[in-house]
Design a protein around this motif. Structure first.
Motif, PDB file in Angstrom:
ATOM      1  N   THR A  11       0.787  -1.214  -0.041  1.00 44.34           N
ATOM      2  CA  THR A  11       0.054   0.127  -0.005  1.00 44.34           C
ATOM      3  C   THR A  11       0.954   1.311   0.125  1.00 44.34           C
ATOM      4  O   THR A  11       2.218   1.133  -0.172  1.00 44.34           O
ATOM      5  CB  THR A  11      -0.799  -0.039   1.119  1.00 44.34           C
ATOM      6  OG1 THR A  11      -1.846   1.124   0.944  1.00 44.34           O
ATOM      7  CG2 THR A  11      -0.190   0.121   2.430  1.00 44.34           C
ATOM      8  N   THR A  12       0.141   2.522   0.116  1.00 45.40           N
ATOM      9  CA  THR A  12       0.998   3.537   0.206  1.00 45.40           C
ATOM     10  C   THR A  12       1.639   3.855   1.364  1.00 45.40           C
ATOM     11  O   THR A  12       1.353   3.434   2.449  1.00 45.40           O
ATOM     12  CB  THR A  12       0.240   4.946  -0.273  1.00 45.40           C
ATOM     13  OG1 THR A  12      -0.731   4.937   0.822  1.00 45.40           O
ATOM     14  CG2 THR A  12      -0.619   4.476  -1.449  1.00 45.40           C
ATOM     15  N   GLU A  30       1.751   6.675   3.094  1.00 45.73           N
ATOM     16  CA  GLU A  30       0.870   7.395   3.908  1.00 45.73           C
ATOM     17  C   GLU A  30      -0.173   6.577   4.652  1.00 45.73           C
ATOM     18  O   GLU A  30      -0.305   6.466   6.039  1.00 45.73           O
ATOM     19  CB  GLU A  30      -0.004   8.320   3.255  1.00 45.73           C
ATOM     20  CG  GLU A  30      -1.002   9.298   3.767  1.00 45.73           C
ATOM     21  CD  GLU A  30      -1.579  10.283   3.140  1.00 45.73           C
ATOM     22  OE1 GLU A  30      -2.585  11.048   3.638  1.00 45.73           O
ATOM     23  OE2 GLU A  30      -1.407  10.278   1.806  1.00 45.73           O
ATOM     24  N   ARG A  31      -0.630   5.407   4.034  1.00 43.84           N
ATOM     25  CA  ARG A  31      -1.555   4.568   4.695  1.00 43.84           C
ATOM     26  C   ARG A  31      -0.768   3.585   5.645  1.00 43.84           C
ATOM     27  O   ARG A  31      -1.311   3.022   6.565  1.00 43.84           O
ATOM     28  CB  ARG A  31      -2.220   3.626   3.496  1.00 43.84           C
ATOM     29  CG  ARG A  31      -3.283   4.386   3.022  1.00 43.84           C
ATOM     30  CD  ARG A  31      -4.023   3.519   1.881  1.00 43.84           C
ATOM     31  NE  ARG A  31      -5.249   4.102   1.066  1.00 43.84           N
ATOM     32  CZ  ARG A  31      -6.010   3.715   0.405  1.00 43.84           C
ATOM     33  NH1 ARG A  31      -5.828   2.365  -0.050  1.00 43.84           N
ATOM     34  NH2 ARG A  31      -6.927   4.229  -0.316  1.00 43.84           N
ATOM     35  N   ASN A  68       8.469   0.289   3.335  1.00 43.33           N
ATOM     36  CA  ASN A  68       7.235  -0.088   2.738  1.00 43.33           C
ATOM     37  C   ASN A  68       7.702   0.075   1.215  1.00 43.33           C
ATOM     38  O   ASN A  68       7.306  -0.782   0.329  1.00 43.33           O
ATOM     39  CB  ASN A  68       6.201   0.959   2.931  1.00 43.33           C
ATOM     40  CG  ASN A  68       4.765   0.793   2.274  1.00 43.33           C
ATOM     41  OD1 ASN A  68       4.366  -0.335   2.541  1.00 43.33           O
ATOM     42  ND2 ASN A  68       4.381   1.554   1.162  1.00 43.33           N
TER      43      ASN A  68
END
Length: 232
Positions: free
Chosen positions: A145-146, A148-149, A228
């Motif tokens: 996922t990103t 930020e998430r 990430n």
């Protein structure tokens, strides 16, 4: 049936927002139905029984480590007989922790994809075997996922608290406590005992006079975003 998982606190906040203060099974059923009909849950990774069992082992290890710390603190300044008993208990916990660590390592190695993720995470500054294993098992969304998430999922995103011209202090909230604890350890090591982007963030914020907790939280967010990207 379409199944979604929500934070129970959100349902209670929804009830308060509608002015519903009473609580019983009939009222709760109606509120939950209304809430789920009007909300959309974020997509999450489907449960994996094997990973869930590994997660339970990781959490059990963490519990034993916390208990060992408590006993060591209790031993300081205690009478000699109490110190002897507490030390014996500490030794027992240490043996139990070693047993769990061996079992966790064995199960991770039996899953090539998971073992590769653990090995990849350890290439990052500050991330040792325990932290890498914790992140890989308790945060399966990492790399999917990103940034930020991901930082919000861990609970290291500072949320705004503004109103009009007033600018309140940003605070982190929610997230996965066990993952955040492991990330804190990694960020602390990366910020103070190595070189790289995390050290730069730490030094810049310290130079600006930010409190140590704020600087380490920023380092945690920077680290999880970089991890990430790396796994992605």
């Amino acid at each position: 049936m379409s199944v979604h998982v929500f934070d129970p606190a959100r349902v209670r906040y929804f009830a308060r927002a509608t002015g519903q203060r009473a609580k019983n099974d009939t009222i709760d059923a109606a509120l939950i139905a209304e809430f789920t009909a009007s909300q959309v849950a974020l997509a999450t990774t489907p449960p994996d029984p094997t990973r869930e069992e590994l997660a339970d082992l990781v959490k059990a290890r963490r519990l034993l480590v916390d208990k060992r710390v408590d006993l060591r603190h209790a031993s300081a300044g205690a009478p000699a007989i109490a110190q002897a008993v507490l030390e014996e208990a500490v030794e027992g916990l240490t043996a139990a922790i070693a047993t769990l660590e061996a079992e966790i390592h064995s199960r991770v190695e039996a899953q090539p994809e998971l073992a590769d993720r653990v090995a990849a995470l350890q290439t990052a500054p500050g991330v040792g075997p325990v932290v890498a294993t914790t992140l890989a098992i308790l945060l399966p969304e990492l790399g999917k996922t990103t940034g930020e998430r991901m930082s919000a999922l861990v609970g290291v995103t500072p949320f705004d608290y503004d109103s009009g011209k007033s600018r309140g202090k940003r605070h982190i909230a929610g997230g996965r406590a066990a993952v955040r604890h492991a990330l804190y350890i990694a960020a602390e090591v990366a910020a103070t005992h190595s070189k790289g982007a995390i050290v730069d963030v730490h030094l810049q914020l310290k130079w600006r006079g930010k409190p140590s907790r704020v600087t380490l939280t920023a380092c945690m967010r920077k680290l999880i975003v970089r991890l990430n990207i790396m796994l992605a």
